[in-house]
Design an enzyme around this catalytic site. Structure first.
Site, PDB file in Angstrom:
ATOM      1  N   SER A 171       4.144  -6.200   3.016  1.00 57.96           N
ATOM      2  CA  SER A 171       2.809  -6.097   3.621  1.00 57.96           C
ATOM      3  C   SER A 171       1.758  -6.638   2.644  1.00 57.96           C
ATOM      4  O   SER A 171       1.731  -7.828   2.364  1.00 57.96           O
ATOM      5  CB  SER A 171       2.540  -4.646   4.042  1.00 57.96           C
ATOM      6  OG  SER A 171       1.381  -4.565   4.831  1.00 57.96           O
ATOM      7  N   LEU A 172       0.909  -5.774   2.100  1.00 53.36           N
ATOM      8  CA  LEU A 172      -0.085  -6.209   1.118  1.00 53.36           C
ATOM      9  C   LEU A 172       0.555  -7.018  -0.015  1.00 53.36           C
ATOM     10  O   LEU A 172      -0.028  -7.976  -0.534  1.00 53.36           O
ATOM     11  CB  LEU A 172      -0.799  -4.990   0.539  1.00 53.36           C
ATOM     12  CG  LEU A 172      -1.612  -5.237  -0.734  1.00 53.36           C
ATOM     13  CD1 LEU A 172      -2.852  -6.049  -0.432  1.00 53.36           C
ATOM     14  CD2 LEU A 172      -1.940  -3.934  -1.428  1.00 53.36           C
ATOM     15  N   GLN A 194       0.829  -1.195   0.000  1.00 51.50           N
ATOM     16  CA  GLN A 194       0.000   0.000   0.000  1.00 51.50           C
ATOM     17  C   GLN A 194       0.864   1.246   0.000  1.00 51.50           C
ATOM     18  O   GLN A 194       1.866   1.322   0.701  1.00 51.50           O
ATOM     19  CB  GLN A 194      -0.911  -0.022   1.228  1.00 51.50           C
ATOM     20  CG  GLN A 194      -2.063   0.962   1.163  1.00 51.50           C
ATOM     21  CD  GLN A 194      -3.152   0.645   2.180  1.00 51.50           C
ATOM     22  OE1 GLN A 194      -3.228  -0.461   2.689  1.00 51.50           O
ATOM     23  NE2 GLN A 194      -4.012   1.605   2.466  1.00 51.50           N
ATOM     24  N   ARG A 228      -9.404  -8.290   3.949  1.00 54.23           N
ATOM     25  CA  ARG A 228      -8.332  -7.685   4.753  1.00 54.23           C
ATOM     26  C   ARG A 228      -8.506  -6.175   4.804  1.00 54.23           C
ATOM     27  O   ARG A 228      -8.432  -5.553   5.876  1.00 54.23           O
ATOM     28  CB  ARG A 228      -6.978  -8.054   4.135  1.00 54.23           C
ATOM     29  CG  ARG A 228      -5.747  -7.477   4.839  1.00 54.23           C
ATOM     30  CD  ARG A 228      -4.508  -7.876   4.041  1.00 54.23           C
ATOM     31  NE  ARG A 228      -3.245  -7.585   4.712  1.00 54.23           N
ATOM     32  CZ  ARG A 228      -2.526  -6.489   4.528  1.00 54.23           C
ATOM     33  NH1 ARG A 228      -2.957  -5.555   3.682  1.00 54.23           N
ATOM     34  NH2 ARG A 228      -1.373  -6.323   5.154  1.00 54.23           N
ATOM     35  N   HIS A 262      -0.304  -2.238  11.259  1.00 52.83           N
ATOM     36  CA  HIS A 262       0.778  -3.032  11.864  1.00 52.83           C
ATOM     37  C   HIS A 262       1.010  -2.641  13.325  1.00 52.83           C
ATOM     38  O   HIS A 262       2.147  -2.453  13.761  1.00 52.83           O
ATOM     39  CB  HIS A 262       2.071  -2.919  11.045  1.00 52.83           C
ATOM     40  CG  HIS A 262       1.921  -3.440   9.653  1.00 52.83           C
ATOM     41  ND1 HIS A 262       1.745  -4.786   9.378  1.00 52.83           N
ATOM     42  CD2 HIS A 262       1.874  -2.807   8.450  1.00 52.83           C
ATOM     43  CE1 HIS A 262       1.604  -4.935   8.063  1.00 52.83           C
ATOM     44  NE2 HIS A 262       1.681  -3.761   7.492  1.00 52.83           N
ATOM     45  N   GLN A 318       0.434 -10.732  10.613  1.00 52.94           N
ATOM     46  CA  GLN A 318       1.061  -9.655   9.849  1.00 52.94           C
ATOM     47  C   GLN A 318       0.308  -8.335  10.025  1.00 52.94           C
ATOM     48  O   GLN A 318       0.891  -7.256   9.988  1.00 52.94           O
ATOM     49  CB  GLN A 318       1.110 -10.050   8.355  1.00 52.94           C
ATOM     50  CG  GLN A 318       1.920  -9.123   7.477  1.00 52.94           C
ATOM     51  CD  GLN A 318       1.202  -8.807   6.187  1.00 52.94           C
ATOM     52  OE1 GLN A 318       0.109  -8.266   6.187  1.00 52.94           O
ATOM     53  NE2 GLN A 318       1.832  -9.153   5.075  1.00 52.94           N
TER      54      GLN A 318
END
Length: 304
Positions: free
Chosen positions: A93-94, A10, A118, A198, A246
């Site tokens: 991440s993503l 992202q 998500r 996060h 995560q």
């Protein structure tokens, strides 16, 4: 040539990303069309905006995942793809979802539905508390972790040895920023984000998302996929737990890159919008060469 395929997260999005793939690659067009059948109107927002809509978490995450997979499929359809042996996949991440797709862990449809869920869970969690994030540049990591412990802030991303992102309740992030500056930190940049990604403020999102992961049918990966949560390849039956963790855990991007380098990887291909990961990897390990594929011409320009 042995390579790792890496995928951005992202923040890499931009209006118009992937349009040239849509226009020039039947394989990429099929991905965007499939995305529209699951998330009606997604391609229009990707190609035309408005930017505010594309930047929102609900659109941004599915958009980047879709564009990355479309670029990957266009690359796989090109004869040049056969010149490479993929040893690892990884994403920031993503981007880990595109990495899992690339390794055959799930279909595009399953991956997109997971990413949609998500994004929805994370967006919902941002409304429960006032969260914030900030990028800290050129500050000692151990000292930063200690300041986070003292102020109640948390570490979101270990992006490189020079760039660490902190996260948490806005007041705690503000306190950490003041402490970092007092300790000699020269460059701290508050990030324009909707919440504390996060961090423990995402606990409700992780719990809801874990339920969706339990019903997802995962195939064995054909190549190892690096986990952001552990900083090493997913172990057998670990993927669901790692992906849920995560959401609240630190992104161990430095460890992911160092692990692949230790296994002899000197070439990585960043697939998707932007060149964020290329910049980070240059700071983590300058011996690694990164090339980017974000438009058809990038595939044409590949050296072999």
């Amino acid at each position: 040539m042995n390579v790792a395929l890496i995928f951005p997260g992202q923040g890499a999005q931009k209006v118009g990303m992937g349009l040239e793939f849509y226009q020039n690659s039947p394989q990429a067009k099929a991905v965007f069309d499939k995305a529209d059948s699951i998330f009606p109107g997604l391609s229009k927002v990707i190609f035309e905006g408005p930017e505010e809509k594309l930047t929102s978490t609900a659109y941004c995450q599915p958009a980047i995942f879709t564009m990355s997979v479309a670029a990957l499929e266009a690359f796989k359809a090109n004869p040049k793809f056969n010149n490479y042996t993929v040893k690892f996949t990884a994403g920031h991440s993503l981007g880990e979802y595109a990495a899992l797709y690339a390794a055959g862990a799930f279909s595009f449809e399953e991956g997109l539905r997971l990413v949609q869920k998500r994004a929805a869970c994370m967006e919902e969690a941002t409304k429960e508390a006032q969260g914030g994030m900030a990028a800290v540049i050129g500050f000692d990591a151990a000292k930063l972790v200690e300041i986070c412990k003292q102020t109640g802030a948390e570490v979101a991303n270990f992006n490189s040895n020079e760039q660490i992102v902190i996260t948490g309740h806005r007041s705690k992030v503000d306190a950490a920023i003041e402490a970092i500056k007092a300790a000699g930190g020269q460059k701290v940049i508050p990030l324009t984000v909707s919440g504390a990604f996060h961090s423990s403020l995402m606990n409700s999102a992780a719990a809801k998302f874990a339920l969706s992961l339990k019903t997802t049918h995962l195939q064995p990966e054909i190549v190892p996929v690096l986990s952001n949560f552990t900083g090493k390849p997913h172990g057998t039956n670990e993927i669901q737990n790692n992906l849920a963790n995560q959401i609240t855990g630190s992104v161990q991007w430095v460890k992911d890159v160092e692990y692949m380098a230790a296994q002899g990887i000197t070439q990585m291909i960043e697939i998707g919008p932007g060149k964020v990961l290329k910049g980070l990897i240059r700071r983590i390990n300058p011996a690694i060469t990164v090339v980017n594929i974000e438009k058809p011409q990038d595939i044409d320009a590949l050296g072999i």
